[in-house]
Motif scaffolding. Structure first.
Motif, PDB file in Angstrom:
ATOM      1  N   SER A  17       0.834  -1.199   0.000  1.00  0.00           N
ATOM      2  CA  SER A  17       0.000   0.000   0.000  1.00  0.00           C
ATOM      3  C   SER A  17       0.867   1.246   0.000  1.00  0.00           C
ATOM      4  N   GLN A  18       0.713   2.081  -1.019  1.00  0.00           N
ATOM      5  CA  GLN A  18       1.450   3.340  -1.037  1.00  0.00           C
ATOM      6  C   GLN A  18       0.928   4.326   0.005  1.00  0.00           C
ATOM      7  N   ASP A  19      -0.234   4.018   0.599  1.00  0.00           N
ATOM      8  CA  ASP A  19      -0.796   4.879   1.633  1.00  0.00           C
ATOM      9  C   ASP A  19      -0.397   4.443   3.041  1.00  0.00           C
ATOM     10  N   SER A  20       0.470   3.467   3.145  1.00  0.00           N
ATOM     11  CA  SER A  20       0.855   2.955   4.459  1.00  0.00           C
ATOM     12  C   SER A  20       1.421   4.063   5.341  1.00  0.00           C
ATOM     13  N   GLY A  21       0.954   4.056   6.600  1.00  0.00           N
ATOM     14  CA  GLY A  21       1.479   5.015   7.562  1.00  0.00           C
ATOM     15  C   GLY A  21       2.490   4.405   8.510  1.00  0.00           C
ATOM     16  N   ALA A  22       2.938   3.186   8.225  1.00  0.00           N
ATOM     17  CA  ALA A  22       3.922   2.531   9.087  1.00  0.00           C
ATOM     18  C   ALA A  22       5.184   3.385   9.175  1.00  0.00           C
ATOM     19  N   PRO A  23       5.700   3.629  10.377  1.00  0.00           N
ATOM     20  CA  PRO A  23       6.905   4.468  10.503  1.00  0.00           C
ATOM     21  C   PRO A  23       8.074   3.942   9.682  1.00  0.00           C
ATOM     22  N   GLU A  24       8.218   2.603   9.620  1.00  0.00           N
ATOM     23  CA  GLU A  24       9.309   2.019   8.835  1.00  0.00           C
ATOM     24  C   GLU A  24       9.178   2.379   7.357  1.00  0.00           C
ATOM     25  N   TYR A  25       7.938   2.329   6.868  1.00  0.00           N
ATOM     26  CA  TYR A  25       7.715   2.632   5.455  1.00  0.00           C
ATOM     27  C   TYR A  25       7.927   4.118   5.169  1.00  0.00           C
ATOM     28  N   LEU A  26       7.430   4.990   6.035  1.00  0.00           N
ATOM     29  CA  LEU A  26       7.594   6.424   5.813  1.00  0.00           C
ATOM     30  C   LEU A  26       9.069   6.811   5.776  1.00  0.00           C
ATOM     31  N   ALA A  27       9.859   6.207   6.672  1.00  0.00           N
ATOM     32  CA  ALA A  27      11.292   6.484   6.674  1.00  0.00           C
ATOM     33  C   ALA A  27      11.948   5.944   5.406  1.00  0.00           C
ATOM     34  N   PHE A  28      11.566   4.724   5.025  1.00  0.00           N
ATOM     35  CA  PHE A  28      12.106   4.121   3.804  1.00  0.00           C
ATOM     36  C   PHE A  28      11.736   4.961   2.593  1.00  0.00           C
ATOM     37  N   ARG A  29      10.475   5.376   2.486  1.00  0.00           N
ATOM     38  CA  ARG A  29      10.034   6.165   1.323  1.00  0.00           C
ATOM     39  C   ARG A  29      10.779   7.486   1.229  1.00  0.00           C
ATOM     40  N   ARG A  30      10.980   8.148   2.373  1.00  0.00           N
ATOM     41  CA  ARG A  30      11.696   9.423   2.376  1.00  0.00           C
ATOM     42  C   ARG A  30      13.124   9.241   1.863  1.00  0.00           C
ATOM     43  N   ARG A  31      13.803   8.245   2.383  1.00  0.00           N
ATOM     44  CA  ARG A  31      15.196   8.053   2.005  1.00  0.00           C
ATOM     45  C   ARG A  31      15.321   7.556   0.563  1.00  0.00           C
ATOM     46  N   PHE A  32      14.417   6.678   0.138  1.00  0.00           N
ATOM     47  CA  PHE A  32      14.447   6.215  -1.250  1.00  0.00           C
ATOM     48  C   PHE A  32      14.215   7.391  -2.202  1.00  0.00           C
ATOM     49  N   SER A  33      13.265   8.246  -1.880  1.00  0.00           N
ATOM     50  CA  SER A  33      12.964   9.398  -2.732  1.00  0.00           C
ATOM     51  C   SER A  33      14.148  10.353  -2.797  1.00  0.00           C
ATOM     52  N   GLN A  34      14.809  10.566  -1.669  1.00  0.00           N
ATOM     53  CA  GLN A  34      15.986  11.430  -1.655  1.00  0.00           C
ATOM     54  C   GLN A  34      17.117  10.831  -2.486  1.00  0.00           C
ATOM     55  N   ARG A  35      17.257   9.536  -2.414  1.00  0.00           N
ATOM     56  CA  ARG A  35      18.371   8.858  -3.076  1.00  0.00           C
ATOM     57  C   ARG A  35      18.166   8.749  -4.578  1.00  0.00           C
ATOM     58  N   PHE A  36      16.917   8.443  -5.005  1.00  0.00           N
ATOM     59  CA  PHE A  36      16.686   8.133  -6.417  1.00  0.00           C
ATOM     60  C   PHE A  36      15.759   9.108  -7.134  1.00  0.00           C
ATOM     61  N   GLY A  37      15.205  10.077  -6.424  1.00  0.00           N
ATOM     62  CA  GLY A  37      14.399  11.104  -7.076  1.00  0.00           C
ATOM     63  C   GLY A  37      13.012  10.655  -7.479  1.00  0.00           C
ATOM     64  N   ARG A  38      12.500   9.594  -6.879  1.00  0.00           N
ATOM     65  CA  ARG A  38      11.138   9.125  -7.164  1.00  0.00           C
ATOM     66  C   ARG A  38      10.655   8.320  -5.963  1.00  0.00           C
ATOM     67  N   HIS A  39       9.336   8.130  -5.879  1.00  0.00           N
ATOM     68  CA  HIS A  39       8.794   7.341  -4.786  1.00  0.00           C
ATOM     69  C   HIS A  39       8.973   5.849  -5.073  1.00  0.00           C
ATOM     70  N   PRO A  40       9.155   5.040  -4.044  1.00  0.00           N
ATOM     71  CA  PRO A  40       9.313   3.600  -4.262  1.00  0.00           C
ATOM     72  C   PRO A  40       7.979   2.928  -4.567  1.00  0.00           C
ATOM     73  N   ASP A  41       8.007   1.919  -5.423  1.00  0.00           N
ATOM     74  CA  ASP A  41       6.827   1.093  -5.652  1.00  0.00           C
ATOM     75  C   ASP A  41       7.009  -0.235  -4.923  1.00  0.00           C
ATOM     76  N   PHE A  42       6.101  -1.180  -5.169  1.00  0.00           N
ATOM     77  CA  PHE A  42       6.167  -2.456  -4.442  1.00  0.00           C
ATOM     78  C   PHE A  42       7.451  -3.206  -4.740  1.00  0.00           C
ATOM     79  N   ALA A  43       7.957  -3.102  -5.985  1.00  0.00           N
ATOM     80  CA  ALA A  43       9.179  -3.820  -6.344  1.00  0.00           C
ATOM     81  C   ALA A  43      10.374  -3.316  -5.560  1.00  0.00           C
TER      82      ALA A  43
END
Length: 389
Positions: free
Chosen positions: A296-322
């Motif tokens: 779920s891209q709407d997940s509010g899990a703290p682990e996911y929010l931290a992962f999404r922030r860092r992935f977006s900073q690193r690669f310039g896009r939001h992460p998908d399920f893959a």
């Protein structure tokens, strides 16, 4: 993100700072790795392989998976490596071709990798499985879900659930929630070990509920195919819903052609197409499409929010399920490496642990290495994926 070399030497990401540490899903693992590294001198890096489609029509899965693994490698190196040894990621492109897939798997094994993360499609995994088992090389897939790989005592593990679970879930939503009664099924034979069983399970469940399968269309994404002709046949079948089991670009093209000629049936899709490419290519013609997913891209899990922030900073896009599941695959690999070593019984250590903290919550692996996760219904709304349940 393009790389000029196959060997990716991970370095600390630019975004690393005390304000943005690795998320909690890896925190315990990283703490253990730091403790084990104390007192150890510099040693050769531990080689980890990644293999997926990094070019061609299905490369959206491959590049997302590679980047998810790369971020996990950077996180573990940021924490001091494994037992004082840095992790070196070696990425290979299988080109979604069976012969190439076998070739690059052999190359990774010969290069001395401790384990391989990949492939990203079921067809490529089926192509390499005999070689992986013969060479006793651990292969962990982020996204492969074919039921043909379920319940096998082999050297293959996966963090994605078997596809039949999602197919049954989606068929029930199609019939009971959307009210579809006549469906057409379209699937890509280029990934037949995944696509055909998904289509068959969906169809059986839909018919058992009282619906009718009015038409089946197969195409091959690796060859010339005419989405306009397939769309025309779907329209004339008078189906009130159709199932797509295809990659994001091909699924979106079919939706484009179908709605261009006036089709308005409900769209149901396997999770394979749930990437940003589906939204980008399909535009308004994919609005309302429904998926059964464990992500779920709407997940509010703290682990996911931290992962999404860092992935977006690193690669310039939001992460998908893959990308998320590739990060999870790396996470379940690194922890046993810290305890049994890169040449130890990694598969046995992973299966013994059984339950893992992923970026979107806890998931488990059964004794055969098949993942168990909760399924959600995801819809395309206003150009984004929205979790409905």
């Amino acid at each position: 993100m393009a790389f000029s070399k196959e060997d990716i030497v991970p370095k600390p990401a630019i975004c690393r700072s005390s304000r943005h540490p690795p998320h909690q899903a890896l925190r315990l693992v990283l703490t253990l790795l730091v403790l084990l590294s104390l007192g150890c001198g510099p040693e050769k890096p531990i080689k980890i392989g990644f293999v997926g489609g990094l070019s061609g029509r299905l490369s959206d899965l491959g590049t997302a998976g590679r980047d998810g693994v790369l971020l996990a490698v950077e996180d573990v190196n940021w924490a001091g490596g494994i037992g004082g040894r840095r992790v070196l990621l070696i990425a290979k492109d299988d080109q979604h071709d069976p012969a190439q897939a076998r070739k690059v798997i052999g190359e990774l094994i010969d290069e001395g990798v401790a384990a391989i993360i990949g492939h990203m499609t079921s067809a490529m995994t089926m192509a390499v499985l005999p070689l992986v088992n013969e060479r006793r090389m651990l292969l962990i897939s982020p996204t492969v879900s074919s039921d043909e790989l379920s319940g096998l005592d082999d050297h293959f593990l996966r963090v994605m659930t078997p596809s039949s679970q999602g197919a049954v879930h989606l068929a029930r939503v199609a019939y009971s929630v959307k009210g579809a009664r006549r469906v057409c099924v379209i699937f890509d034979e280029a990934n037949r070990p995944y696509a055909l069983p998904f289509a068959e399970v969906f169809s059986r469940e839909f018919e058992a509920l009282g619906g009718a399968l009015v038409q089946t269309e197969a195409f091959h994404s690796g060859r010339d195919w005419q989405p306009a002709e397939v769309a025309s046949r779907v329209l004339h079948s008078e189906a009130d819903g159709f199932l797509l089991v295809a990659g994001a670009g091909d699924a979106a093209l079919l939706c484009q052609q179908y709605y261009r000629i006036g089709g308005r049936a409900s769209v149901f899709s396997s999770g394979w197409a749930m990437t940003d490419e589906f939204l980008r290519v399909g535009g308004p013609t994919v609005e309302g499409a429904l998926f059964s997913q464990t992500f779920s891209q709407d997940s509010g899990a703290p682990e996911y929010l931290a992962f999404r922030r860092r992935f977006s900073q690193r690669f310039g896009r939001h992460p998908d399920f893959a990308a998320a599941y590739a990060y999870d695959a790396a996470g379940i690999l690194f922890e046993p490496m810290a305890s049994v070593g890169p040449s130890g019984p990694l598969k046995e250590a992973i299966l013994k642990k059984g339950t893992f903290q992923g970026v979107q919550g806890v998931f488990s692996l059964d004794p055969f290495g098949d993942a168990v996760r909760e399924h959600f219904i995801v819809a395309v709304k206003e150009g984004r994926f929205v979790t409905l349940e």
